[in-house]
Design a protein around this motif. Structure first.
Motif, PDB file in Angstrom:
ATOM      1  N   VAL A  64       0.764  -1.271  -0.237  1.00  0.00           N
ATOM      2  CA  VAL A  64       0.066  -0.116  -0.090  1.00  0.00           C
ATOM      3  C   VAL A  64       0.846   1.315  -0.022  1.00  0.00           C
ATOM      4  N   SER A  65       1.875   1.053  -0.205  1.00  0.00           N
ATOM      5  CA  SER A  65       3.013   2.241  -0.475  1.00  0.00           C
ATOM      6  C   SER A  65       3.733   2.055  -1.406  1.00  0.00           C
ATOM      7  N   ARG A  66       4.654   3.043  -1.955  1.00  0.00           N
ATOM      8  CA  ARG A  66       5.541   2.902  -2.693  1.00  0.00           C
ATOM      9  C   ARG A  66       6.876   2.239  -2.584  1.00  0.00           C
ATOM     10  N   GLU A  67       7.361   2.035  -1.557  1.00  0.00           N
ATOM     11  CA  GLU A  67       8.342   1.278  -1.080  1.00  0.00           C
ATOM     12  C   GLU A  67       8.056   0.437   0.183  1.00  0.00           C
ATOM     13  N   SER A  68       8.328  -0.759  -0.035  1.00  0.00           N
ATOM     14  CA  SER A  68       7.933  -1.697   1.065  1.00  0.00           C
ATOM     15  C   SER A  68       8.753  -2.755   1.310  1.00  0.00           C
ATOM     16  N   LYS A  69       8.612  -3.654   2.232  1.00  0.00           N
ATOM     17  CA  LYS A  69       9.662  -4.667   2.269  1.00  0.00           C
ATOM     18  C   LYS A  69       8.701  -6.120   2.327  1.00  0.00           C
ATOM     19  N   VAL A  70       9.067  -7.048   1.427  1.00  0.00           N
ATOM     20  CA  VAL A  70       8.439  -8.473   1.438  1.00  0.00           C
ATOM     21  C   VAL A  70       9.000  -9.367   2.387  1.00  0.00           C
ATOM     22  N   PRO A  71       8.277  -9.950   3.231  1.00  0.00           N
ATOM     23  CA  PRO A  71       8.489 -10.911   4.328  1.00  0.00           C
ATOM     24  C   PRO A  71       8.910 -12.391   3.368  1.00  0.00           C
ATOM     25  N   ALA A 113      13.092 -12.829   6.784  1.00  0.00           N
ATOM     26  CA  ALA A 113      13.646 -11.854   6.281  1.00  0.00           C
ATOM     27  C   ALA A 113      12.997 -10.711   5.459  1.00  0.00           C
ATOM     28  N   LEU A 114      13.265  -9.558   5.361  1.00  0.00           N
ATOM     29  CA  LEU A 114      12.468  -8.569   4.710  1.00  0.00           C
ATOM     30  C   LEU A 114      13.415  -8.245   3.430  1.00  0.00           C
ATOM     31  N   VAL A 115      12.763  -8.497   2.246  1.00  0.00           N
ATOM     32  CA  VAL A 115      13.383  -7.884   0.998  1.00  0.00           C
ATOM     33  C   VAL A 115      12.723  -6.731   0.548  1.00  0.00           C
ATOM     34  N   PRO A 116      13.675  -5.623   0.586  1.00  0.00           N
ATOM     35  CA  PRO A 116      13.183  -4.365   0.022  1.00  0.00           C
ATOM     36  C   PRO A 116      12.737  -4.266  -1.337  1.00  0.00           C
ATOM     37  N   VAL A 117      11.727  -3.712  -1.737  1.00  0.00           N
ATOM     38  CA  VAL A 117      11.220  -3.533  -3.196  1.00  0.00           C
ATOM     39  C   VAL A 117      10.404  -2.129  -3.465  1.00  0.00           C
ATOM     40  N   THR A 118      10.301  -1.807  -4.701  1.00  0.00           N
ATOM     41  CA  THR A 118       9.898  -0.602  -4.805  1.00  0.00           C
ATOM     42  C   THR A 118       8.817  -0.618  -6.079  1.00  0.00           C
ATOM     43  N   ALA A 119       7.621  -0.195  -5.949  1.00  0.00           N
ATOM     44  CA  ALA A 119       6.522  -0.355  -6.963  1.00  0.00           C
ATOM     45  C   ALA A 119       6.417   1.110  -7.641  1.00  0.00           C
ATOM     46  N   THR A 120       6.516   1.315  -9.032  1.00  0.00           N
ATOM     47  CA  THR A 120       6.320   2.618  -9.490  1.00  0.00           C
ATOM     48  C   THR A 120       5.101   2.901  -9.964  1.00  0.00           C
ATOM     49  N   SER A 121       4.132   1.666 -10.166  1.00  0.00           N
ATOM     50  CA  SER A 121       2.860   1.623 -10.611  1.00  0.00           C
ATOM     51  C   SER A 121       2.046   0.706  -9.761  1.00  0.00           C
ATOM     52  N   LEU A 127       6.971 -11.995  -7.995  1.00  0.00           N
ATOM     53  CA  LEU A 127       8.371 -11.839  -7.351  1.00  0.00           C
ATOM     54  C   LEU A 127       8.963 -13.128  -7.378  1.00  0.00           C
ATOM     55  N   GLU A 128      10.195 -13.483  -7.967  1.00  0.00           N
ATOM     56  CA  GLU A 128      10.973 -14.811  -7.740  1.00  0.00           C
ATOM     57  C   GLU A 128      11.714 -14.774  -6.825  1.00  0.00           C
ATOM     58  N   VAL A 129      11.863 -15.515  -6.097  1.00  0.00           N
ATOM     59  CA  VAL A 129      12.894 -15.430  -4.866  1.00  0.00           C
ATOM     60  C   VAL A 129      13.486 -16.797  -4.803  1.00  0.00           C
ATOM     61  N   TRP A 130      14.802 -16.522  -4.482  1.00  0.00           N
ATOM     62  CA  TRP A 130      15.837 -18.021  -4.274  1.00  0.00           C
ATOM     63  C   TRP A 130      16.882 -17.793  -3.316  1.00  0.00           C
ATOM     64  N   LEU A 131      17.509 -18.686  -2.841  1.00  0.00           N
ATOM     65  CA  LEU A 131      18.602 -18.699  -2.161  1.00  0.00           C
ATOM     66  C   LEU A 131      19.924 -18.877  -2.718  1.00  0.00           C
ATOM     67  N   THR A 132      21.063 -18.597  -2.357  1.00  0.00           N
ATOM     68  CA  THR A 132      22.553 -18.974  -2.643  1.00  0.00           C
ATOM     69  C   THR A 132      23.111 -18.939  -1.461  1.00  0.00           C
ATOM     70  N   THR A 133      24.349 -19.530  -1.426  1.00  0.00           N
ATOM     71  CA  THR A 133      25.472 -19.504  -0.608  1.00  0.00           C
ATOM     72  C   THR A 133      26.136 -18.031  -0.765  1.00  0.00           C
ATOM     73  N   PHE A 134      27.164 -17.908   0.113  1.00  0.00           N
ATOM     74  CA  PHE A 134      28.164 -16.732  -0.179  1.00  0.00           C
ATOM     75  C   PHE A 134      29.193 -16.859  -1.515  1.00  0.00           C
TER      76      PHE A 134
END
Length: 197
Positions: A64-71, A113-121, A127-134
């Motif tokens: 509901v905002s332009r910038e948010s964090k997806v859990p 974890a909270l992944v920061p995202v920005t919606a312009t419209s 949203l495609e999410v995946w894990l990797t090692t370092f």
């Protein structure tokens, strides 16, 4: 003497032939064993074991905002704590992922974890999410999160809240003005009576 030499020669030749045949059969068996083990290894390398740390599929997310964090919830079934990178991306350019997130998940537990995202419209995004090692080695399969974004909702909410505050101020001012007029009107007759006496 000649027959004895011939007989000895035949015995030696037969012995060498038997030894060569035995060596060739052993080498063939070893070669077949190596080939079988190699083929079995090649077959098993195509099916890697499923990692015990993975992203738990969640429900849809509403922005509901332009910038948010997806859990993003990560489950770690290993007996030790694991440190991973969480990556995310969207095919639609209207949803931008700001950065990846690192997370340490304790042993045999789940952590968010909270992944920061920005919606312009406004719109519906995946949203495609995946894990990797370092070292950027992928862990498990990719997970998709559905996002329903409405970045203008925050602006509308702020404008509506401001209008409500302004309306309350105006109503309060009008009420105070009415009370002052009533008090002023009630004070005039009393002044006239006291002047007449």
């Amino acid at each position: 003497m000649t027959q004895a030499v011939k007989l000895a020669t035949r015995v030696i030749a037969a012995t060498f032939a038997a030894v060569a045949l035995a060596i060739s059969s052993i080498g063939g068996a070893q070669a077949s064993n190596i080939s079988a083990s190699t083929s079995s290894f090649a077959g098993s390398s195509n099916v890697l074991p499923k990692p015990l740390i993975f992203i738990v599929a969640g429900s849809n997310v509403r922005m509901v905002s332009r910038e948010s964090k997806v859990p993003v919830s990560v489950q770690n079934n290993y007996a030790v704590a694991m440190r991973v990178h969480i990556h995310a991306r969207s095919v639609n350019q209207s949803l931008v992922v700001t950065k990846s997130v690192s997370l340490i998940v304790p042993a045999e537990s789940r952590k968010d974890a909270l992944v920061p995202v920005t919606a312009t419209s406004a719109g519906k995004f995946v949203l495609e999410v995946w894990l990797t090692t370092f070292t950027d080695l992928p862990l498990g399969t990719r997970t998709k999160i559905n996002i329903d974004a409405d970045p203008n909702f925050e602006v509308v909410l702020l404008v509506g809240f401001g209008a409500l505050i302004l309306l309350l101020v105006i109503l309060g001012w009008r009420r105070m003005s009415s009370l002052r007029k009533v008090r002023a009107a009630g004070a005039l007759p009393a002044d006239h009576k006291s002047g007449g006496i």
